[in-house]
Design an enzyme around this catalytic site. Structure first.
Site, PDB file in Angstrom:
ATOM      1  N   GLU A   2       0.870  -1.179   0.000  1.00  0.00           N
ATOM      2  CA  GLU A   2       0.000   0.000   0.000  1.00  0.00           C
ATOM      3  C   GLU A   2       0.909   1.232   0.000  1.00  0.00           C
ATOM      4  OE1 GLU A   2      -2.932   1.701   3.294  1.00  0.00           O
ATOM      5  OE2 GLU A   2      -3.000  -0.483   3.177  1.00  0.00           O
ATOM      6  N   ASP A  25      -4.962   9.614   9.555  1.00  0.00           N
ATOM      7  CA  ASP A  25      -3.656   9.106   9.960  1.00  0.00           C
ATOM      8  C   ASP A  25      -3.167   9.685  11.275  1.00  0.00           C
ATOM      9  OD1 ASP A  25      -2.985   7.370   7.715  1.00  0.00           O
ATOM     10  OD2 ASP A  25      -3.062   9.203   6.525  1.00  0.00           O
TER      11      ASP A  25
END
EC number: 4.2.1.20
Length: 281
Positions: free
Chosen positions: A49, A60
């Site tokens: 990824e 995040d």
């Protein structure tokens, strides 16, 4: 031939293994190092990824936010990310590449153009954490048109009705968020994660990969007893952080790549140990 996600999961099933999905921010701390790091990761990960850095990565944690800043400061951009994926596919076509990107990046380029470029670079799938299912029809149609998997996130808080809708549109694998909130390396796999995987399995045959908070081989072993794969991100990015000098560059490239390789190799081993345990649908 570049391997598709469905083919990879089929291959792993035949080998009696689960998927180890490794995340790395493209361009961190610069393009050259990230390419070398991703080449090392491709030797051991089943799926890679690649994060396209964004100035406001809402899903995040701090580790990946800092990596995004480093990558953006080094001049990384979406076009370079396509180039990076293309290069990696030339060297490791049997490891599917997936982009993790925020919708603003896709919107700026234009949905069709972005998906078309993914197809041309051999990117197998895209994950867009800030795109709700209700607004995904257009991107979903382009992904179908170009044969690129659109991977959605589901969380323990996702109600059944919504979960069904997401699973109908999702392809490649579904990204199971192990905790509600932001990414980061946590200590233990939560019970609610296990419940969520059971719910996913009840509604769909799509592979379920768990991410957010997986940082150790023990986590990988535990999660792959019940899931089809484990996604590791922050713990990999922390290795980059550990090897930076005061200017934000890698101090000793050889040492960095060696530690990175040992770490990802060990995590992959964790998907083999429990691979014989059947998933209960």
């Amino acid at each position: 031939m570049i391997m598709k996600l469905a083919e990879k999961f089929e291959e792993l099933k035949n080998k009696g293994e689960k998927a180890f999905v490794a995340f790395y921010v493209g361009g961190d701390p610069n393009l050259e190092i990230s390419e070398k790091a991703l080449e090392v990761i491709c030797k051991h990960a089943d799926i890679v990824e690649i994060g396209i850095p964004f100035s406001d990565p809402v899903a995040d944690g701090i580790t990946i936010q800092k990596a995004d800043v480093r990558a953006l400061n080094s001049g990384m951009n979406p076009l370079k990310a396509f180039e990076l994926a293309k290069k990696l596919n030339e060297k490791a076509p049997n490891v599917p590449k997936v982009f993790l990107t925020y919708y603003n990046i896709i919107f700026k380029m234009g949905e069709e153009e972005f998906v078309k470029k993914c197809k041309e670079a051999g990117v197998s799938g895209i994950i867009v954490p800030d795109l709700p299912i209700e607004e995904a029809d257009s991107l979903y149609n382009y992904c179908k048109k170009y044969g690129v998997d659109l991977i959605f996130l589901v969380a323990p808080t996702t109600p059944d009705e919504r979960l069904k809708k997401i699973l109908e549109k999702c392809s490649g694998f579904v990204y199971v968020v192990s905790v509600t909130g932001i990414t980061g390396a946590r200590e233990k796999v939560a019970e609610e994660t296990k419940e969520l995987i059971k719910r996913v399995k009840k509604f769909s045959k799509i592979p379920a990969c768990v991410g957010f908070g997986i940082s150790k081989r023990e986590h990988v072993e535990e999660i792959t007893e019940i899931a089809d794969g484990a996604i590791v991100g922050s713990a990999i990015v922390k290795i980059v952080e550990k090897h930076l000098d005061e200017n934000g560059q890698i101090k000793d490239e050889e040492k960095f790549l060696k530690e990175l390789e040992e770490f990802v190799k060990n995590l992959k081993e964790g998907t083999k140990k429990k691979a014989k345990v059947a998933i209960k649908n």
